[in-house]
Design a protein around this motif. Structure first.
Motif, short mmCIF file in Angstrom:
data_model
loop_
_atom_site.label_atom_id
_atom_site.label_comp_id
_atom_site.label_asym_id
_atom_site.label_seq_id
_atom_site.Cartn_x
_atom_site.Cartn_y
_atom_site.Cartn_z
N LEU A 641 -7.46 3.93 12.95
CA LEU A 641 -6.49 4.66 12.14
C LEU A 641 -5.06 4.35 12.59
CD1 LEU A 641 -8.28 8.14 12.07
CD2 LEU A 641 -8.51 6.25 10.44
N THR A 642 -4.11 4.69 11.74
CA THR A 642 -2.70 4.55 12.05
C THR A 642 -2.02 5.90 11.89
OG1 THR A 642 -1.89 4.15 9.81
CG2 THR A 642 -2.83 2.26 10.97
N TYR A 643 -0.72 5.95 12.15
CA TYR A 643 0.03 7.17 11.88
C TYR A 643 0.55 7.22 10.45
CZ TYR A 643 -0.06 8.35 16.85
OH TYR A 643 -0.45 8.70 18.12
N GLY A 644 0.21 6.23 9.66
CA GLY A 644 0.54 6.27 8.24
C GLY A 644 -0.62 6.84 7.45
N ARG A 645 -0.47 6.86 6.14
CA ARG A 645 -1.57 7.23 5.23
C ARG A 645 -1.80 6.02 4.33
NH1 ARG A 645 -2.90 12.45 5.70
NH2 ARG A 645 -1.35 13.89 6.59
N GLY A 674 2.45 7.72 3.84
CA GLY A 674 2.82 8.65 4.90
C GLY A 674 4.30 8.61 5.23
N THR A 675 4.66 9.40 6.21
CA THR A 675 6.06 9.51 6.62
C THR A 675 6.37 8.67 7.85
OG1 THR A 675 5.57 11.46 7.96
CG2 THR A 675 6.22 11.84 5.67
N ARG A 676 5.40 7.93 8.35
CA ARG A 676 5.60 7.10 9.53
C ARG A 676 5.22 5.65 9.24
NH1 ARG A 676 6.33 9.50 14.45
NH2 ARG A 676 6.27 11.78 14.47
N GLN A 704 -5.58 -9.78 8.05
CA GLN A 704 -4.12 -9.86 8.19
C GLN A 704 -3.61 -8.54 8.76
OE1 GLN A 704 -1.70 -11.10 4.83
NE2 GLN A 704 -3.35 -12.37 4.01
N ARG A 705 -2.65 -8.64 9.66
CA ARG A 705 -1.91 -7.46 10.12
C ARG A 705 -0.71 -7.28 9.19
NH1 ARG A 705 -2.36 -5.43 15.27
NH2 ARG A 705 -0.11 -5.12 15.31
N VAL A 706 -0.62 -6.12 8.57
CA VAL A 706 0.40 -5.87 7.55
C VAL A 706 1.25 -4.67 7.96
CG1 VAL A 706 0.84 -5.36 5.12
CG2 VAL A 706 -1.13 -6.77 5.77
N ALA A 707 2.54 -4.89 8.19
CA ALA A 707 3.47 -3.82 8.55
C ALA A 707 3.95 -3.12 7.28
CB ALA A 707 4.65 -4.38 9.32
N LEU A 708 3.89 -1.78 7.30
CA LEU A 708 4.27 -0.98 6.14
C LEU A 708 5.20 0.14 6.56
CD1 LEU A 708 0.70 -0.68 4.57
CD2 LEU A 708 2.61 -1.97 3.58
N ALA A 709 6.37 0.19 5.97
CA ALA A 709 7.29 1.30 6.20
C ALA A 709 6.78 2.54 5.47
CB ALA A 709 8.68 0.92 5.70
N PRO A 710 7.29 3.72 5.81
CA PRO A 710 6.88 4.92 5.07
C PRO A 710 7.12 4.74 3.57
CG PRO A 710 8.11 5.53 7.02
CD PRO A 710 8.21 4.04 6.91
N GLY A 711 6.11 5.02 2.78
CA GLY A 711 6.22 4.91 1.34
C GLY A 711 6.14 3.50 0.79
#
Length: 761
Positions: A641-645, A674-676, A704-711
């Motif tokens: 899991l991550t701190y995102g949704r 999510g907010t993180r 793939q590792r995919v970076a996602l900002a909040p929203g």
């Protein structure tokens, strides 16, 4: 009669081996190694006596070594340092392993260069498995990062430090696929999956050897081990018998070695285990037919520690002389630690039982490795005591250790978003046998690092919070035994806290070589502690210390959050704190499946359906399942899991048709609502619906590792080609067959994600 039978068998096998070797394309093999040798080095072979040649094939544990090196291998007779210097003078020793740094190497190499007749440089080797003085996460933990770049960078840092201490050659990476979690040595590899194993093998070889070539003074030669199928030991028992099909070898256990060799690994190590009745150390099919003739490997094969000697205990060789002959003619070029080659090869050659050409071939391979490493140009290129002090435990390497540690932590659970924790205003109780003290931090198989130089959890947490006085620590129990009054003290600490960090799991000695377990659960003393702490009702985060997949049951599963923190190395405490307090978001995934029960072992996600798979839903009678539970993982491979949704949507397979000479673009939308910020490891799995050889329920084909900002939402694209669907078919030959395939883009091997189907035409 028994002695006669063994003697005749030995004669038959010896004669057959000589004949087989003589009929092989020896000249071509000799040319492979010879092409890499300068003329002056080639000329050495003609000047050597037979005993000097056998000395080039003899590697021994360093007499001048630290306590850690002595503890990591079985006790065996070792010469004194003066005796080893005498062996160097007379050309009876090619080098030593796990020695005590640059000063030791300088003294030995000086004797070789000044006092030895032919002045052949020594080779210094070591087990640099997951760092030198700066210790990085255990390889299994780091594989959970699903990040080849990270693995290459940590191997590079390890090589920079090790080479500064005079080391030329590392016995790493271990590339064995491990699908039975009772086997403790899985901690040295990349887990259960073929693709991840190949990616990590490639990355670690490139990291150890660097991008400037092996002559660079910060490069060490890699050794892919253990060839082959060591990780398939029956019942997960280390050193045990392996009896599997050639198809399974070719499809699962061989490819990571091929990746390591393709990346440039110039050496490999024969494994301890027998393979379908023939020990790998004396297996001509494995070491010659496959490795040399089929794959064209021209490098060096070294035995594992006393591997040739163990042919006697296997019941394959009658005595030391026969063991020497069988191992050498099968293809083991260098003997580690037994001393058999220097003792017995001269007589075997003199009596014509071993061809001189085979002896010269093995010597040529050893000299070729030394030449590749630049030792003939400068025998001291990696030996500099001043440089040794400058390169180890640098600020950059410690920073990398902390980064690698945080990126190896897997979050299994986070109910109610308990994590990340606030850095202020909360009383935190650290409870468990792994919360404090310089112990149980770096993991097994580290010769040169130490827990004494590592940072523990308590120190890391106190450094992260604004008021360290709000952090308390209580052991509560030992690792396997209760502590008088320990649970009572833990309950008091938990009751007075706002949140509990419960650090439980395995000791360093419960994982690694010779540490197979019949039960991969948490020891009862720690379960009793967990039961009492969780009964207080305080929000609890379990920090699992482990070197393998583990069985997690109540009360552990009742914790609000669970982090798999493995053995993370020098910066264990700060790395864990970075995740706990949100300075980094967890992004690692499980490289091994966490089962419901030890009795499921071996369990791995890429299993077959059988003719009676249990249908979706409740357990059904007369289906492939256990009475007590499903044939599934509690926490599957790839889960984290991550701190995102994170949500998966909008699978796009184009027309859903892949031509044998074309490509299929696979797209899916990945959204973080999510907010993180979060980094999601997006995984692509396929299943071949009907094939000439039954196929696994899923196979990982890309990630793939995919970076996602909040929203943020991103379209992730994969490209599938027909070659990605290749498998080992009839006649044990690679094949690609037209037909229907299921496909998943998902967060784990047992998650639905988004899925569909396509056709290979």
């Amino acid at each position: 009669m028994e002695d006669i039978r063994i003697s005749r068998r030995a004669w038959l096998m010896g004669a057959g081996a000589v004949a087989a070797w003589s009929a092989s394309p020896a000249r071509a093999l000799l040319a492979q190694a010879g092409d890499r040798l300068p003329a002056s080095v080639e000329a050495l072979i003609g000047q050597m006596t037979v005993e000097e040649k056998c000395g080039q094939l003899t590697l021994m544990a360093a007499a001048w070594a630290g306590g850690a090196a002595n503890a990591l291998n079985p006790i065996s007779a070792t010469a004194t340092f003066d005796e080893q210097l005498a062996q160097v003078r007379t050309g009876r020793l090619t080098g030593v392993f796990n020695g005590n740094g640059a000063e030791m190497a300088r003294r030995m190499q000086t004797v070789a260069m000044r006092e030895q007749r032919l002045k052949v440089p020594l080779l210094f080797a070591a087990d640099i498995i997951h760092g030198f003085r700066t210790v990085f996460p255990m390889p299994l933990a780091e594989a959970g990062s699903f990040d080849a770049d990270l693995a290459e960078r940590t191997a590079r840092a390890a090589a920079v430090e090790a080479s500064a201490a005079g080391i030329d050659w590392t016995f790493a990476p271990m590339v064995d696929i491990a699908r039975d979690q009772r086997w403790g040595r899985g901690i040295e590899g990349a887990g259960e999956d073929l693709l991840l194993g190949k990616v990590m093998a490639d990355a670690r070889v490139r990291g150890f050897q660097g991008r400037r070539g092996l002559t660079a003074d910060d490069a060490v030669a890699a050794c892919a081990k253990h060839f082959a199928a060591y990780g398939a030991a029956e019942a997960g028992l280390d050193y045990n018998t392996v009896d599997i099909s050639e198809r399974t070898l070719r499809e699962t256990y061989f490819p990571p070695f091929q990746s390591a060799f393709a990346a440039g690994a110039p050496t490999t190590m024969a494994s301890f285990n027998e393979l379908s009745g023939v020990p790998a150390t004396a297996n001509p099919w494995l070491l010659d037919t496959i490795l040399r003739k089929e794959w064209g490997f021209g490098g060096l094969v070294v035995s594992d520690y006393t591997g040739d000697e163990e042919l006697i205990a296997h019941g394959f060789a009658a005595d030391a002389r026969e063991a020497t002959k069988l191992a050498f003619l099968a293809g083991v070029d260098m003997s580690m630690q037994s001393g058999f080659y220097i003792k017995h090869l001269p007589d075997l050659v003199a009596k014509g039982e071993v061809p001189m050409a085979r002896l010269d071939q093995a010597v040529r391979r050893v000299l070729a490795l030394k030449a590749q490493l630049g030792l003939f140009d400068d025998p001291f290129r990696r030996i500099d005591p001043r440089r040794e002090k400058q390169r180890v435990r640098t600020a950059a390497h410690l920073k990398l250790s902390r980064e690698a540690g945080a990126r190896s932590i897997v979050m299994l659970k986070n109910d109610g978003d308990l994590l990340p924790l606030a850095k202020s205003g909360k009383k935190i109780a650290l409870i468990g046998p792994f919360v404090q003290g310089q112990r149980e931090l770096i993991g097994t198989w580290n010769v040169y690092g130490s827990d004494a130089e590592a940072v523990d959890l308590l120190t890391g947490v106190r450094a992260a919070v604004t008021d360290p006085s709000l952090v308390t620590a209580v052991d509560g129990s030992g690792i396997t035994d209760a502590i008088p009054g320990g649970i009572e003290a833990a309950v008091i600490a938990a009751s007075q806290a706002d949140v509990v960090l419960l650090a439980i799991g395995e000791s360093q000695r419960m994982s690694g070589e010779a540490q197979s377990r019949v039960d991969i659960g948490i020891p009862q003393a720690q379960l009793d502690l967990a039961q009492a702490v969780l009964a207080t009702g305080k929000p609890t985060v379990v920090l699992l210390r482990n070197g393998r997949a583990m069985v997690l049951e109540k009360p552990v599963l009742d914790a609000r959050a669970i982090l798999v923190t493995w053995f993370l190395g020098s910066q264990s405490g700060p790395a864990t704190a970075d995740i706990l307090f949100g300075d980094m978001s967890p992004s690692a995934r499980l490289p091994v499946s966490f089962p419901y029960s030890t009795g499921q072992q071996p369990y791995y996600y890429a299993h077959k359906t059988t003719g009676r798979p249990n249908p979706p839903g409740p357990l059904a009678e007369y289906k492939a399942r256990y009475r007590e539970g499903p044939s599934a993982a509690r926490f599957p491979f790839g889960h984290g899991l991550t701190y995102g949704r994170i949500a998966y949507s909008d699978l796009d397979l184009g027309g859903g048709r892949l031509n044998t000479d074309g490509a299929l673009k696979v797209r899916a939308r990945i959204t973080n609502s999510g907010t993180r910020a979060a980094t999601e490891v997006v995984q692509l799995y396929i299943h071949d619906v009907a094939a000439s050889i039954t196929r696994p329920v899923r196979e990982l084909k890309a990630f793939q590792r995919v970076a996602l900002a909040p929203g943020e939402s991103k379209i992730v694209e994969f490209t599938l080609r027909a070659d990605d669907l290749r498998f080992i078919g009839t006649q044990n030959r690679p094949t690609v067959e037209p037909g229907s395939f299921r496909i998943w883009v998902a967060p784990s091997a047992e998650a639905d994600g988004v899925n569909g189907s396509f056709v290979l035409a």
